[in-house]
Design an enzyme around this catalytic site. Structure first.
Site, PDB file in Angstrom:
ATOM      1  N   TYR A  37     -32.287 -54.039 -35.483  1.00 42.97           N
ATOM      2  CA  TYR A  37     -32.822 -53.144 -34.458  1.00 42.97           C
ATOM      3  C   TYR A  37     -33.806 -53.854 -33.556  1.00 42.97           C
ATOM      4  O   TYR A  37     -34.222 -54.984 -33.836  1.00 42.97           O
ATOM      5  CB  TYR A  37     -33.482 -51.923 -35.111  1.00 42.97           C
ATOM      6  CG  TYR A  37     -34.835 -52.201 -35.744  1.00 42.97           C
ATOM      7  CD1 TYR A  37     -34.953 -52.919 -36.921  1.00 42.97           C
ATOM      8  CD2 TYR A  37     -36.014 -51.748 -35.139  1.00 42.97           C
ATOM      9  CE1 TYR A  37     -36.195 -53.173 -37.493  1.00 42.97           C
ATOM     10  CE2 TYR A  37     -37.259 -51.993 -35.706  1.00 42.97           C
ATOM     11  CZ  TYR A  37     -37.337 -52.708 -36.880  1.00 42.97           C
ATOM     12  OH  TYR A  37     -38.561 -52.969 -37.432  1.00 42.97           O
ATOM     13  N   LYS A 151     -34.668 -59.108 -37.736  1.00 45.86           N
ATOM     14  CA  LYS A 151     -35.224 -57.765 -37.546  1.00 45.86           C
ATOM     15  C   LYS A 151     -34.249 -56.743 -38.135  1.00 45.86           C
ATOM     16  O   LYS A 151     -33.514 -56.037 -37.427  1.00 45.86           O
ATOM     17  CB  LYS A 151     -35.520 -57.499 -36.059  1.00 45.86           C
ATOM     18  CG  LYS A 151     -36.544 -56.385 -35.868  1.00 45.86           C
ATOM     19  CD  LYS A 151     -37.178 -56.442 -34.509  1.00 45.86           C
ATOM     20  CE  LYS A 151     -37.965 -55.190 -34.153  1.00 45.86           C
ATOM     21  NZ  LYS A 151     -39.110 -54.899 -35.010  1.00 45.86           N
ATOM     22  N   GLU A 184     -47.989 -61.363 -42.351  1.00 45.80           N
ATOM     23  CA  GLU A 184     -47.934 -60.406 -41.244  1.00 45.80           C
ATOM     24  C   GLU A 184     -48.102 -59.019 -41.830  1.00 45.80           C
ATOM     25  O   GLU A 184     -48.169 -58.856 -43.058  1.00 45.80           O
ATOM     26  CB  GLU A 184     -46.605 -60.519 -40.477  1.00 45.80           C
ATOM     27  CG  GLU A 184     -45.388 -60.217 -41.319  1.00 45.80           C
ATOM     28  CD  GLU A 184     -44.072 -60.264 -40.542  1.00 45.80           C
ATOM     29  OE1 GLU A 184     -44.094 -60.232 -39.297  1.00 45.80           O
ATOM     30  OE2 GLU A 184     -43.020 -60.318 -41.196  1.00 45.80           O
ATOM     31  N   LEU A 208     -41.636 -62.188 -38.878  1.00 43.18           N
ATOM     32  CA  LEU A 208     -40.797 -61.905 -37.714  1.00 43.18           C
ATOM     33  C   LEU A 208     -41.372 -62.613 -36.490  1.00 43.18           C
ATOM     34  O   LEU A 208     -42.594 -62.615 -36.305  1.00 43.18           O
ATOM     35  CB  LEU A 208     -40.775 -60.388 -37.453  1.00 43.18           C
ATOM     36  CG  LEU A 208     -39.903 -59.976 -36.275  1.00 43.18           C
ATOM     37  CD1 LEU A 208     -38.421 -60.111 -36.619  1.00 43.18           C
ATOM     38  CD2 LEU A 208     -40.203 -58.549 -35.830  1.00 43.18           C
TER      39      LEU A 208
END
Ligand code: PLP
Length: 287
Positions: A37, A151, A184, A208
Site C-alpha cells: 500500500y 510497505k 522506527e 521503511l
C-alpha cells in the site's frame, strides 16, 4: 473544501460509493495480507511527492512479485481522479494493491488479476497540543518481519504496537533491534539530534524508506545540518532532541520516551526548524 457528500472509492475497476465498495472474501489481501500500500498527502489539490510514492509502490510490488495492475501513469491518473471526487483541503489518499482473488492456498501458481483499491479521507490537522509540547513514545523489541523495507499491508505488529502505546497514554511505539538501537515507529521514521547532528537508522531491511524521511534528510543537507545515517540509542550522551516523520505527521517532535523527558522535555529548536523548512516547502509547492 469540506466534504459533505458520501465518499467515493475506486475498487475493482470502477468508482463506487465507499459504503458499497467491497472485495471478494477470497482476496489474498484479506486471507494472507498478500499486498502492499501507499498513503499520499494532498493539500488543496497538490500532491506531496506523488512520484516518490508511485516509485515506492512499484518497488513494493516488484519485491513480492505482484505485477502492477495498471501502468504507473494510469495509476497516477486514477489517484488524481479519486482526489477530484473527494476533494478535501487536506486529504490522504490510500492506495492498496493485493495479489488478487483465488481459492485459499498459500501457494498461488497462476498470475492473478491484482486488486486495486483507492480511498480518500480527510487528513486531520496535527494536534496543536502535540506540536507545542511534543509527542511521547515507548520502546519495544521489534516484533516485525525481516522485510520492513516493503510497505506491506501485513501490519499486525504495528497494530499491536499502536494499541500498546494507547494503553500507556503515549503516541507511538518505537521498535528496537536486539542491541537496543532505535529503528522506527509503528507508522513513522524516527530521528535524534546528537551532538548537533541529525541521526537516523540507515535504510536496510529493518526500516521503511519513508518519503518524509528522505525529504527531511534532503532539507537537512540543503541547510548544512550534518546528517549521520547510523544505528543509534536513546542512551547516547549528546542526545538533545528526538522527532518522528511520516506523510500524515510531517515532522513531529518527540519529547518523552518510556516516561523520561528527552533533552529539556520540550520540542527542540532543530526539530522545529526542520518542521518549518518542510512546511515552507509544502507552501512553495502549492504555489
Ligand atoms: N515507517 C513505517 C513503518 C511506516 O508505516 C511509515 C508510514 O506509514 C513510515 C515509516 C513513514 O513513511 P512516509 O514518510 O513515507 O509516510
Amino acid at each position: 473544501m469540506k466534504q459533505n457528500k458520501p465518499l467515493t472509492a475506486w475498487v475493482n475497476g470502477r468508482f463506487v460509493p465507499l459504503d458499497e465498495a467491497t472485495v471478494h472474501i477470497e482476496d489474498r489481501g484479506f486471507q494472507f495480507a498478500d499486498g502492499v500500500y501507499e498513503v499520499i498527502a494532498c493539500f488543496s489539490g497538490t500532491f506531496l511527492d506523488l512520484d516518490a510514492h508511485l516509485k515506492r509502490l512499484q518497488r513494493s510490488c516488484d519485491a513480492i512479485a505482484i505485477v502492477l495492475p495498471r501502468p504507473l501513469k494510469e495509476l497516477e491518473s486514477l489517484i488524481q481522479q479519486s482526489y477530484a471526487l473527494n476533494p478535501f483541503d487536506h486529504a490522504m489518499i490510500y492506495v492498496q494493491i493485493t495479489r488478487g482473488v483465488a481459492p485459499r492456498s498459500h501457494l498461488v501458481k497462476e498470475q492473478l488479476q491484482p486488486t486495486l483499491v483507492i480511498t480518500v479521507r480527510e487528513l486531520p490537522e496535527p494536534e496543536e497540543h502535540k506540536l507545542a509540547h511534543g509527542a511521547s513514545g515507548i520502546t519495544r523489541p521489534d516484533l516485525r518481519w525481516k522485510r520492513c523495507d516493503i510497505k506491506s499491508i501485513a501490519l499486525l505488529a504495528s497494530v499491536l504496537g499502536k494499541q500498546e502505546a494507547e494503553s500507556h497514554g503515549v503516541d507511538e511505539t518505537f521498535w528496537l533491534d536486539e542491541q537496543g538501537h532505535l529503528l522506527e515507529g509503528c507508522a513513522t521514521n524516527c530521528f535524534a539530534i546528537i551532538d548537533h547532528k541529525l541521526v537516523t537508522h540507515p535504510l536496510d531491511h529493518q526500516v521503511l524508506g519513508g518519503i518524509t524521511r528522505k525529504m527531511l534528510l534532503r532539507l537537512a543537507h540543503a541547510h548544512e545540518l550534518q546528517v549521520e545515517e547510523r544505528p543509534w540509542k536513546l542512551s547516547e550522551t549528546g542526545l538533545t532532541e528526538c522527532m518522528m516523520t511520516s506523510t500524515t505527521n510531517a515532522v513531529m517532535p518527540v519529547c518523552q520516551m518510556n516516561g523520561v523527558a528527552i533533552g529539556n522535555g520540550a520540542p527542540g529548536s532543530v526539530t522545529m526548524q526542520l518542521r518549518q523548512w518542510m512546511l515552507d516547502e509544502f507552501e512553495a509547492l502549492k504555489g
